[in-house]
Design an enzyme around this catalytic site. Structure first.
Site, PDB file in Angstrom:
ATOM      1  CG  ASP A  47      -1.618  -1.219   1.543  1.00  0.00           C
ATOM      2  OD1 ASP A  47      -1.600  -2.123   0.709  1.00  0.00           O
ATOM      3  OD2 ASP A  47      -2.215  -1.303   2.629  1.00  0.00           O
ATOM      4  NE  ARG A 166      -5.715  -5.008   7.529  1.00  0.00           N
ATOM      5  CZ  ARG A 166      -6.278  -6.204   7.711  1.00  0.00           C
ATOM      6  NH1 ARG A 166      -6.365  -6.732   8.913  1.00  0.00           N
ATOM      7  NH2 ARG A 166      -6.761  -6.870   6.680  1.00  0.00           N
ATOM      8  CD  GLU A 223      -7.098  -5.494   3.397  1.00  0.00           C
ATOM      9  OE1 GLU A 223      -6.355  -6.078   4.179  1.00  0.00           O
ATOM     10  OE2 GLU A 223      -6.934  -5.529   2.159  1.00  0.00           O
TER      11      GLU A 223
HETATM   12  C1  FRU Z   1      -3.813  -3.904   2.460  1.00  0.00           C
HETATM   13  C2  FRU Z   1      -3.234  -4.305   3.793  1.00  0.00           C
HETATM   14  C3  FRU Z   1      -3.655  -3.352   4.879  1.00  0.00           C
HETATM   15  C4  FRU Z   1      -2.566  -3.539   5.904  1.00  0.00           C
HETATM   16  C5  FRU Z   1      -1.360  -3.703   5.029  1.00  0.00           C
HETATM   17  C6  FRU Z   1      -0.287  -4.575   5.609  1.00  0.00           C
HETATM   18  O1  FRU Z   1      -3.073  -4.334   1.389  1.00  0.00           O
HETATM   19  O2  FRU Z   1      -3.621  -5.632   4.113  1.00  0.00           O
HETATM   20  O3  FRU Z   1      -4.953  -3.582   5.354  1.00  0.00           O
HETATM   21  O4  FRU Z   1      -2.449  -2.443   6.775  1.00  0.00           O
HETATM   22  O5  FRU Z   1      -1.811  -4.245   3.814  1.00  0.00           O
HETATM   23  O6  FRU Z   1       0.847  -4.555   4.810  1.00  0.00           O
END
Ligand code: FRU
Length: 479
Positions: A47, A166, A223
């Protein structure tokens, strides 16, 4: 790539100089490194994080596990840019090095406050039984890029959420700081929590409620939610994992979606007049798009060109993933448009009229025009055997098809080898950015977007017009 947990969660300081040199060297063997996109120096990029404006420059971090193409102990890697086109890494990282982020500095956002950049992120913490405690935590970065983490947890897992809680996004609405966090209910449906900074102090948050955006909750987890404002209209960008295909048709393992709304009722935690859910991108990979409202009035967004739980041909070179071009968001006739920032045109070098081309550098932009009432097909990454990435723009039947089945090394074929979307049966334009192993296609200046990876063989670098009266310009791009 599947690697044992012991490897993925090995402390950073345990990796030897020799091991790092080997990884570095392996990355260099790749024939697919890009030239004007952000890629990880080594390991896996996912991300975009902390996209913001700070100290007179744009800041953009990315999620990274530096030791191979796998999801391991994540850190944030810092880059900066003045024009949103040229980014450089500063060698600053937000490391998973405290008890509050012991198993990863997961995704989050950033906001400049009083000469410092506030970083708001998820500390992924697991106990000896591998039970997760997701902590929303903060840090301050000063002008010299020194990062100081806060000791106190800012937001803890609420009672109505599971451990899947998160990706805090901070935003300022009418002078007040808010944050939204992606969540999963005990019944396994996705939702978004809204918080408010008490007395506007970002070190003190109180819950407002569960954000009502008219969803039906067919996903099992949301997410990376982002709320941005385009011409004062709230636009919610989010990743509803496991979304029922009856709610929205999509082909990728997980969709990245959006809703355009009419108003934001802060006290009622409600997005009023939310549109139907829509795909943000129709290509083979775009995920975890992060947006923010820049001080100059633009709404900017950047996506991960990659997807969770997918293996890539670059894995064998110990890296994976890239970030998209930075896109400016706008609304026309109630529709969301995404188009690269204006400064992208500074990459244009030599140009020529669009025509067949037996050899290119695979680093170019095409500005094409497809006439109305005609089915046209163009092959990119083409070789002389008829292989290539096929783009069909059909203004008779009103659809666009991107077919990757004959373009380079195949992967993720279980999700299909073509992607499509509908368009109006009018004259249609496409701006296409090709960067060695990335293609970003913007239809009608951003009305529809296809973002994808392509991993061509060495001989696949031509352009072939298969059918249609396609006209336009070919621009070499120089970074
Ligand atoms: C999305 C994710 C988020 C998390 C991150 C961990 O791709 O799963 O929800 O914070 O990647 O790398």
């Amino acid at each position: 790539m599947d690697l044992p947990k012991e490897v993925r969660y090995r402390p950073y300081e345990d990796w030897s100089t020799e091991e790092l040199a080997k990884i570095n060297n392996n990355v260099k063997q790749s024939p697919w490194r890009t030239s004007y996109h952000i890629e990880p120096k080594t390991g896996l990029l996912n991300d975009p994080n902390g996209f913001s404006y700070f100290n007179g420059k744009y800041t953009l971090f990315y999620q990274n596990w530096p030791f191979g193409a796998a999801h391991g102990l994540k850190q944030w890697v810092h880059t900066e840019s003045e024009d949103l086109v040229h980014f450089h890494e500063t060698n600053v990282e937000l490391r998973p090095d405290t008890k509050n982020d012991s198993h990863g500095a997961y995704s989050g956002s950033a906001y400049e406050i009083d000469d410092k950049l506030f970083l708001f992120y998820t500390g992924n913490v697991r106990d000896e039984n591998w039970v997760r405690d997701p902590l929303q935590i903060g840090a301050w970065m000063d002008k010299d890029h020194k990062i100081t983490k806060m000791d106190d947890v800012l937001i803890r897992q609420p009672e109505d959420a599971t451990e899947h809680f998160r990706d805090p996004q901070i935003f300022n609405y009418k002078g007040q700081f808010y944050a939204i966090v992606g969540a999963q209910s005990p019944e396994k449906s996705g939702f978004i929590k809204l918080y408010k900074a008490v007395d506007n102090n970002v070190e003190n948050w109180e819950e407002v409620g569960n954000l009502d955006f008219g969803g039906i909750g067919s996903e099992y987890m949301i997410e990376c939610p982002n709320l941005v404002f385009v011409d004062d209209k709230p636009v919610l960008l989010y990743c509803p994992q496991g979304l029922d295909k009856a709610e929205l048709d999509y082909r990728n393992i997980y969709p990245n979606t959006y809703k355009v709304c009419q108003a934001f009722d802060t006290d009622g935690a409600k997005l009023i007049g939310a549109s139907e859910i829509q795909n943000l991108d129709y290509g083979f990979e775009a995920y975890a798009t992060q947006g923010f409202n820049a001080p100059d009035g633009r709404t900017l967004a950047v996506s991960w060109i990659g997807l969770p739980d997918v293996d890539y041909p670059t894995d064998k070179y110990d890296y994976q993933g890239a970030l998209s071009l930075v896109k400016e968001l706008s609304i026309k006739d109630g529709k969301l448009y995404q188009y690269p920032v204006e400064a992208i045109s500074s990459l244009r070098a030599d140009s020529e009229a669009f025509a067949n081309k037996s050899e290119t550098t695979n680093t170019y932009e095409l500005e094409l025009n497809f006439p109305a009432n005609q089915k046209s097909e163009v092959l990119l990454f083409a070789d002389d055997k008829g292989n290539g990435l096929s783009l069909t723009v059909d203004t008779k039947d009103g659809k666009i098809i991107l077919d990757r089945s004959k373009a380079g090394v195949q992967y993720a074929t279980e999700f299909g080898t073509s992607r499509e979307c509908s368009i109006d049966t009018k004259e249609t334009s496409a701006n296409i950015f090709v960067d060695n192993s990335i293609v970003e296609i913007f239809i009608n200046k951003g009305e529809k977007v296809f973002t994808s990876r392509v991993f061509p063989e060495a001989s696949q670098n031509g352009i072939v017009i298969k059918s249609g009266d396609v006209t336009g310009t070919y621009f070499d791009l120089k970074y």
